[in-house]
Design a protein around this motif. Structure first.
Motif, mmCIF file in Angstrom:
data_model
loop_
_atom_site.group_PDB
_atom_site.id
_atom_site.type_symbol
_atom_site.label_atom_id
_atom_site.label_comp_id
_atom_site.label_asym_id
_atom_site.label_seq_id
_atom_site.Cartn_x
_atom_site.Cartn_y
_atom_site.Cartn_z
ATOM 1 N N HIS A 112 -0.584 -10.157 5.791
ATOM 2 C CA HIS A 112 -1.466 -11.116 5.814
ATOM 3 C C HIS A 112 -1.145 -11.960 4.843
ATOM 4 N N ALA A 113 -1.354 -13.381 5.388
ATOM 5 C CA ALA A 113 -1.052 -14.582 4.204
ATOM 6 C C ALA A 113 -1.991 -15.775 4.598
ATOM 7 N N ALA A 114 -2.684 -16.248 3.546
ATOM 8 C CA ALA A 114 -3.293 -17.508 3.751
ATOM 9 C C ALA A 114 -4.342 -17.324 4.997
ATOM 10 N N GLY A 115 -5.127 -16.235 4.927
ATOM 11 C CA GLY A 115 -5.924 -16.006 5.904
ATOM 12 C C GLY A 115 -5.647 -15.651 7.267
ATOM 13 N N ALA A 116 -4.209 -15.764 7.601
ATOM 14 C CA ALA A 116 -3.626 -15.538 8.936
ATOM 15 C C ALA A 116 -2.974 -13.951 8.964
ATOM 16 N N GLU A 117 -2.755 -13.803 10.101
ATOM 17 C CA GLU A 117 -2.122 -12.139 10.140
ATOM 18 C C GLU A 117 -0.763 -12.526 11.124
ATOM 19 N N ASP A 130 0.799 -1.043 0.060
ATOM 20 C CA ASP A 130 -0.015 -0.112 -0.103
ATOM 21 C C ASP A 130 0.932 1.312 0.089
ATOM 22 N N HIS A 131 0.874 2.185 -0.945
ATOM 23 C CA HIS A 131 1.337 3.342 -1.089
ATOM 24 C C HIS A 131 1.250 4.072 0.167
ATOM 25 N N ARG A 132 0.146 4.222 0.450
ATOM 26 C CA ARG A 132 -0.049 5.145 2.011
ATOM 27 C C ARG A 132 0.238 4.558 3.088
ATOM 28 N N ASN A 133 0.269 3.211 3.288
ATOM 29 C CA ASN A 133 0.734 2.420 4.496
ATOM 30 C C ASN A 133 1.724 1.264 4.144
ATOM 31 N N GLN A 134 2.893 1.717 4.345
ATOM 32 C CA GLN A 134 3.845 0.600 3.975
ATOM 33 C C GLN A 134 4.277 -0.057 5.101
ATOM 34 N N ARG A 135 3.214 -0.221 6.235
ATOM 35 C CA ARG A 135 3.627 -1.053 7.207
ATOM 36 C C ARG A 135 2.698 -2.384 6.925
ATOM 37 N N ILE A 136 2.172 -2.405 5.961
ATOM 38 C CA ILE A 136 0.941 -3.481 5.890
ATOM 39 C C ILE A 136 1.308 -4.243 4.326
#
Lengths: 172, 316
Positions: free
Chosen positions: B169-174, B140-146
Motif C-alpha cells: 500500500h502506498a499513497a492510497g493505492a494498492e 507486519d510480524h504476522r503477515n510478511q506478505r503485506i
C-alpha cells in the motif's frame, strides 16, 4: 562511477570517431565543446558493465545532438510566443499550469491514437510494440507472424503519420 | 544528390532502425549524415518530432479506466474521491481499519531511515525490501506478505507465491505483485511505481492496471491523474548501487531523488523543473564535489540557499 574506467578508455580511444560523428551532426566549430559535454554527461557512467561501449557512446552522442536541436527549437518557439503573447505551446516545455498542459497532452494523445487507428490494427500494433514498448522489429514480426518487410513498411507508415500529425499541430 | 523527399525517407529509416536497442551501425549513419550537410537538419527535425510523439504517449491514462462523460475528462476538475478512484480509496480504508479491528492478529512494526541512510530488510519468505533515505515502511510480524510504504522510496524484490500475493500500500493505492522486482516512491508529487522484473497490478480492485517489466506508473498527488511510461529496468534499481539513471525525466523529479538518496535538501526553480534530463548521476564522492559536478551535468546553476541547495537556470 569508479569503474567508468572501461568506458573512459573506449571514449578516449574513439575520440576522433566521436568528434567526426558530432561534426557530421552539424556540430561545426563546437564539436570539441560538445565532445566535452558528452563526456560530462556520461562520466558518471554506470557501475555495471555497458554491453556495447562504443554503441553506447554513439547513442549518447546522438541523443545529445537531438536534445540540443530540441532545446534550440523550444527556445525559438518561446521567444516567438512571448512576442506574440499567445497561450498556445507544446507539452512539457511551457510555463503553463500543469493541468492545462495535461489537457493539451491528452488532446494530442487522442488525435495521435485516432491517426494510428486510421492506419489499421496491424500497423497500430506494430507501432505501439516498437515505439512504446521498445520491442525489436524481428520480435514483432515473430509475435504477429508476419514478415520483417511488413513490419518495416508498417513502421514507416506509422512513424510518418505521427510526424506529420506533430508538424500539423505545430503549425496550428 | 538526393532530392528532399528521398532524404526525408532515408532519415526516417535511420530513425526507426536506431530505436532497436541492438542498433550498431552508428558509423554508417555518421557517414550518411556527413555526405550532405542538409541531412543532419532533416534528421534532427524528424527525431525532435518523434521525441514529441513519444511524450504524448508517455502521458497516456490507464486503458482500464472507464470513461466518464464528458469523453475528454478535465483532469483538473476530476473529483478526487469520485468515479473509479473510489474503489482504490475504499480498499485502502479497509486496510487501515483492518489494523485496529484485528489488532490481536496483526502485529505491525515500522522501519524508518534518515535522509541519506539506506536499509535492506530481509523478510521471512526470502523477499527483500531495500529502503532508501528519508523513508518509512510499515510491515507486519504476522503477515510478511503485506507492506505499507508510508513515505519515501523502496525497492521490493519479491519471492512470488501464487496463493499469497505480495501487497504494497502506498499513497492510497494498492499494488499486487505477480513475481517481481519493483520500485515504489511515495512523496509530495504523488506515487511512482517502476517494474524492473515480472509484473505488478496497480489497484487490482479499482483500475486494475497491469504493469510489466520496463513499465512505469505515476499517480499525481493533488488529483490522482495517472500517467504510464516506460523506463530501462536496470535504471529502476540503480539507486541501490549508488547511481541514478534517467532518460528524459523532469529535473524536478531528479532533484527529489537526489534529496532522498543523499539527505541534501535540493529545490528547483519552476523554469528548470520541467526540463528533461538524460544521463547517469553517480552518488559517490564528497558532497561539495558532487554538487560541483551536478551543475554542468544538469546544465543548471547550483547555489546554496537558506534551506539547502537551489537549482536555477543558467544566465545566458
Amino acid at each position: 562511477m569508479r569503474n567508468s574506467g572501461g568506458l573512459e578508455t573506449v571514449f578516449l580511444e574513439n575520440r576522433d570517431r566521436l568528434l567526426r560523428f558530432l561534426a557530421a551532426h552539424g556540430a561545426g566549430e563546437g564539436a570539441e565543446d560538445l565532445l566535452q559535454e558528452l563526456w560530462v554527461r556520461i562520466s558518471a557512467a554506470p557501475a555495471g558493465p555497458v554491453a556495447q561501449p562504443l554503441a553506447y557512446l554513439y547513442r549518447a552522442a546522438n541523443n545529445l545532438m537531438v536534445d540540443r536541436h530540441r532545446a534550440l527549437r523550444t527556445a525559438e518557439r518561446r521567444d516567438h510566443e512571448w512576442s506574440e503573447a499567445t497561450g498556445a505551446t507544446v507539452p512539457g516545455v511551457s510555463d503553463m499550469p500543469g493541468g492545462e498542459r495535461t489537457l493539451i497532452a491528452r488532446e494530442r494523445l487522442r488525435q495521435a491514437e485516432a491517426a494510428l487507428a486510421a492506419l489499421g490494427t496491424r500497423a497500430e500494433t506494430v507501432f505501439r510494440r516498437h515505439r512504446l514498448d521498445g520491442v525489436s522489429q524481428r520480435e514483432i514480426a515473430m509475435e504477429l507472424g508476419v514478415s520483417l518487410s511488413t513490419v518495416e513498411s508498417d513502421l514507416r507508415r506509422a512513424y510518418r503519420a505521427m510526424i506529420e500529425l506533430r508538424s500539423r499541430l505545430d503549425a496550428e | 544528390m538526393m532530392d528532399d523527399m528521398a532524404m526525408r525517407e532515408a532519415a526516417l529509416d535511420w530513425l526507426i532502425r536506431q530505436r532497436d536497442p541492438a542498433f550498431g551501425e552508428w558509423e554508417a549513419f555518421g557517414d550518411w549524415l556527413a555526405a550532405d550537410p542538409d541531412r543532419a537538419h532533416v534528421y534532427h527535425e524528424l527525431a525532435a518530432a518523434d521525441a514529441d510523439v513519444g511524450e504524448w504517449f508517455a502521458a497516456a491514462p490507464p486503458a482500464a479506466a472507464p470513461v466518464e462523460a464528458p469523453p475528454v475528462a478535465n483532469p483538473v476538475t476530476r473529483r478526487r474521491f469520485g468515479g473509479w478512484l473510489g474503489g482504490a480509496i475504499a480498499a485502502s480504508l479497509v486496510a487501515v481499519s483492518g489494523y485496529t479491528v484485528l489488532q490481536n492478529r496483526a502485529d505491525p512494526y515500522s522501519i524508518e531511515t534518515a535522509p541519506g541512510e539506506r536499509r535492506s530488510i530481509a523478510l521471512a519468505d526470502g523477499s527483500q525490501v531495500d529502503l532508501n533515505g528519508g523513508s518509512r515502511i510499515t510491515l507486519d510480524h504476522r503477515n510478511q506478505r503485506i507492506a505499507t510504504l508510508d513515505r519515501g522510496e523502496a525497492l521490493f524484490t519479491v519471492v512470488h507465491d501464487d496463493r499469497r500475493p505480495f501487497i504494497v500500500h502506498a499513497a492510497g493505492a494498492e499494488l499486487r505483485d505477480v513475481g517481481t522486482v519493483f520500485n515504489v516512491v511515495s512523496d509530495r508529487a504523488g506515487l511512482s511505481v517502476a517494474v524492473a522484473e515480472g509484473a505488478v497490478v496497480y489497484n487490482p480492485r479499482g483500475e486494475s492496471v497491469e504493469l510489466g517489466a520496463g513499465r512505469t506508473l505515476h499517480a499525481r498527488a493533488n488529483d490522482s491523474v495517472v500517467t504510464l511510461g516506460t523506463a530501462d529496468p536496470a535504471a529502476m534499481v540503480a539507486w541501490k548501487q549508488g547511481r541514478l539513471i534517467y532518460d528524459g525525466t523532469p529535473i524536478g523529479v531528479v532533484a527529489e531523488d537526489i534529496s532522498r538518496n543523499l539527505g541534501l535538501p535540493v529545490s528547483v526553480a519552476p523554469d528548470v523543473a520541467a526540463r528533461p534530463f538524460r544521463g547517469v548521476i553517480a552518488l559517490d564522492g564528497q558532497r561539495d564535489r558532487f554538487l560541483e559536478r551536478l551543475g554542468p551535468l544538469l546544465d543548471v546553476r547550483i547555489e546554496r540557499g537558506g534551506k539547502g541547495w537551489v537549482l536555477t537556470a543558467k544566465q545566458k
